[in-house]
Each structure stands twice: as C-alpha cells, then as structure tokens.
Design a protein around this motif. Structure first.
Motif, PDB file in Angstrom:
ATOM      1  N   CYS A 261      10.523  -1.747   1.464  1.00  0.00           N
ATOM      2  CA  CYS A 261      11.944  -1.406   1.367  1.00  0.00           C
ATOM      3  C   CYS A 261      12.087   0.094   1.088  1.00  0.00           C
ATOM      4  O   CYS A 261      11.413   0.626   0.206  1.00  0.00           O
TER       5      CYS A 261
ATOM      6  N   CYS B 188      12.588  -4.460  -3.765  1.00  0.00           N
ATOM      7  CA  CYS B 188      13.139  -4.042  -5.052  1.00  0.00           C
ATOM      8  C   CYS B 188      12.911  -5.127  -6.116  1.00  0.00           C
ATOM      9  O   CYS B 188      12.683  -6.291  -5.791  1.00  0.00           O
TER      10      CYS B 188
ATOM     11  N   CYS C 208      18.212  -5.502  -5.745  1.00  0.00           N
ATOM     12  CA  CYS C 208      18.321  -5.329  -4.293  1.00  0.00           C
ATOM     13  C   CYS C 208      19.689  -4.708  -3.970  1.00  0.00           C
ATOM     14  O   CYS C 208      20.716  -5.150  -4.480  1.00  0.00           O
TER      15      CYS C 208
HETATM   16 FE1  FES Z   1      15.268  -3.146  -1.563  1.00  0.00          FE
HETATM   17 FE2  FES Z   1      16.813  -5.154  -0.713  1.00  0.00          FE
HETATM   18  S1  FES Z   1      14.710  -5.199  -1.231  1.00  0.00           S
HETATM   19  S2  FES Z   1      17.347  -3.081  -0.901  1.00  0.00           S
END
Ligand code: FES
Length: 142
Positions: free
Chosen positions: A13, A67, A72
């Motif tokens: 991510c 995250c 998130c």
């Molecule tokens: Fe990072 Fe969704 S996992 S924004």
C-alpha cells in the motif's frame, strides 16, 4: 548444489508499506533483494486473482502489506485484503501448493525497520518451503 533464491512479490500500500520500504532504503537498512515491490493505492485493490496470478507467473511467495488495522485510508480495504489472503491460503493448501506462500502484514509508514525485518523473515520462510511447485511444472519465472 546452489541455495534456492526465492522470488517474492509484495503488494505494498502506498500509504504505509511502500513508504516503509522507501524509509528502509533511506535508512540504508538492508533486506534481501528477493522482494519485487508492487505499489498499490490500497491493499483493498489486491484481488485474489492478483495473488494467484503472481504465483502462476513464477513467484515463490506473495506478501500483501497494508496499513495497520483501523488506519486504512479507504476504511476497510486492508481487512478485505486480509480475508482474500486467508482465502487464497486455504485454496493453496487445498491444491497442495501450501497456504504459507501468501502472507498479509500490517504496518505504519514509519516502520522502515519492520519492513526490512519482514522482508528477511518472509524470504527465509519461503526458502524453507522450497520453490513454488507451479513454477517447477511450467518452468515460468517472474
Ligand atoms: Fe493502506 Fe488501505 S491498506 S490505504
């Protein structure tokens, strides 16, 4: 006999793990070069097909790094990704490839050291599992 060097795909991510990977580099922390980091806008965008395709194309293991739970940027993308990784793990167990070849991890952007540590641990884990049996059958390399 030479030591098996696994090829690993890491869907990271951009808000956390990708930044953490960057930070690891900036801090000059070394981690195995086996990891091919693929930047994604959120792990919620990583579909089961992406995980399976990476293995089909020759990856020996696939890491999904998102995250921290509750952090998130798209509310629950990381939790959805976690469920998909668990699903693919069960599927891989069922077909004899080994569910341990996929892993979901959570981290914050500032955890460069954790990223480097996880990269090393996952590389060693996959090395202990040996080459992806799909790759051995098809001769494909990522
Ligand atoms: Fe990072 Fe969704 S996992 S924004």
């Amino acid at each position: 006999m030479s030591q098996f060097e696994p090829i690993l795909a890491a869907f990271a991510c951009e808000y956390c793990a990708y930044t953490a990977a960057d930070m690891a580099g900036a801090l000059r922390l070394s981690y195995p070069p086996n990891l091919r980091v693929i930047r994604v806008p959120c792990t919620g965008k990583v579909d089961t097909l992406h995980l399976m395709r990476a293995l089909q194309r020759g990856a020996d293991g696939v890491l999904v790094a998102g995250c921290l739970e509750g952090d998130c940027h798209f509310i629950n993308g990381n939790l959805r990704a976690k469920k998909r990784v668990e699903y693919v793990g069960r599927l891989l167990d069922d077909i004899g490839i080994g569910g341990g070849r996929v892993l979901m991890v959570h981290m914050a952007a500032g955890q460069g050291a954790r990223f480097a540590e996880l990269a090393a641990e996952f590389t060693e884990h996959i090395r202990s599992l040996g080459p992806n049996p799909i790759k051995l059958k098809t001769g494909k390399a990522a």
